[in-house]
Design an enzyme around this catalytic site. Structure first.
Site, PDB file in Angstrom:
ATOM      1  N   CYS A   1    -126.087 -52.146  76.989  1.00 45.13           N
ATOM      2  CA  CYS A   1    -125.501 -52.557  75.569  1.00 45.13           C
ATOM      3  C   CYS A   1    -126.672 -52.934  74.621  1.00 45.13           C
ATOM      4  O   CYS A   1    -127.545 -52.113  74.361  1.00 45.13           O
ATOM      5  CB  CYS A   1    -124.576 -53.559  75.729  1.00 45.13           C
TER       6      CYS A   1
ATOM      7  N   GLU B   1    -121.276 -53.255  84.527  1.00 47.93           N
ATOM      8  CA  GLU B   1    -120.994 -54.665  85.449  1.00 47.93           C
ATOM      9  C   GLU B   1    -119.614 -55.095  85.222  1.00 47.93           C
ATOM     10  O   GLU B   1    -119.051 -55.537  86.210  1.00 47.93           O
ATOM     11  CB  GLU B   1    -122.012 -55.735  85.094  1.00 47.93           C
TER      12      GLU B   1
ATOM     13  N   HIS C   1    -120.884 -51.522  79.483  1.00 47.36           N
ATOM     14  CA  HIS C   1    -121.044 -52.655  80.467  1.00 47.36           C
ATOM     15  C   HIS C   1    -120.523 -52.193  81.912  1.00 47.36           C
ATOM     16  O   HIS C   1    -119.487 -52.455  82.190  1.00 47.36           O
ATOM     17  CB  HIS C   1    -120.517 -53.886  80.198  1.00 47.36           C
TER      18      HIS C   1
END
Length: 243
Positions: free
Chosen positions: A122, A219, A217
């Site tokens: 990002c 994660e 993202h």
């Protein structure tokens, strides 16, 4: 038998005005991010963003990174628009920190020079794009155009690093951003886009080391989506082997 040591992954911390577990301002990293690195077999290490006066020392930054096996540039607030040559600042630009900007930009620059395995997420993608002379669209527009709190499909270029890492041609991306790449930096190749044309992944075929930048993202969903976790697996694997 003693297990092999985990490769050290530097993750520049984000400055935070408050943190619930602390009494004062903090330097933080998202737990989901460091958990994903840990699951991949890496040792995530928070790196203090030292750039007093908004200037990071190149030699000192290179020396700090030389101790590590990989660099992960995480998400965060916006880069100051002057960093990519913009004269005006859109009203939506937020959480700009001159020291954070200076350190992240220099860390990216040195990691590329050292050919250190690098995963940019990002804001991290914006940092690398800026380092290589690219520009950003400061704001994508209001509801229906910005990519905040959304999950959407992303088309991956066959044969790219991101396609090989995820093992798929279409990934489901968890996004939170209101900016995007305008002009790609020198040497960067776009290898994933959203349906609206937003650049979602960039690679640098001539960089000489493992490198991937994603706008989303990974994660956020890595614990439940194997394709997203495999991005971290590939990155930590490159850090382990040095390529």
């Amino acid at each position: 038998m003693t297990p092999a040591p985990r490769p050290l992954i530097a993750v520049p911390a984000r400055f935070s005005a408050t943190a619930s577990a602390l009494r004062y301002a903090a330097e933080v990293n998202a737990r989901a991010l460091v958990d994903a690195v840990w699951r991949a077999g890496g040792e995530p290490v928070s790196l203090h963003p030292h750039a007093p006066g908004g200037t990071a020392d190149p030699a000192a930054t290179a020396a700090r990174l030389a101790r590590f096996d990989g660099l992960l540039l995480p998400g965060g607030g916006d880069l100051s628009p002057h960093r990519y040559g913009a004269r005006e600042i859109h009203e939506s630009v937020y959480d700009v920190d001159d020291e954070q900007d200076a350190f992240d930009l220099e860390a990216a620059r040195q990691a590329l020079a050292l050919r250190l395995p690098l995963l940019a997420v990002c804001r991290g993608l914006h940092v690398v794009n800026t380092v290589l002379g690219g520009t950003l669209q400061q704001d994508m527009g209001g509801p229906g155009r910005e990519h905040r709190h959304v999950r959407h499909p992303v088309a991956l270029t066959p044969g790219s690093v991101v396609a090989a890492a995820t093992g798929t041609g279409t990934a489901t991306a968890s996004c939170y951003h209101h900016q995007r790449v305008d002009r790609p930096g020198e040497g960067l190749t776009v290898t994933a886009r959203a349906a609206d044309g937003t650049v979602e992944a960039m690679e640098a075929p001539g960089v000489g080391g493992w490198f991937l930048a994603v706008q989303w993202h990974p994660e956020d969903t890595a614990a439940e989506d194997p394709a997203q976790q495999r991005l971290f697996d590939a990155f930590v694997g490159a850090a382990r082997t040095g390529r």
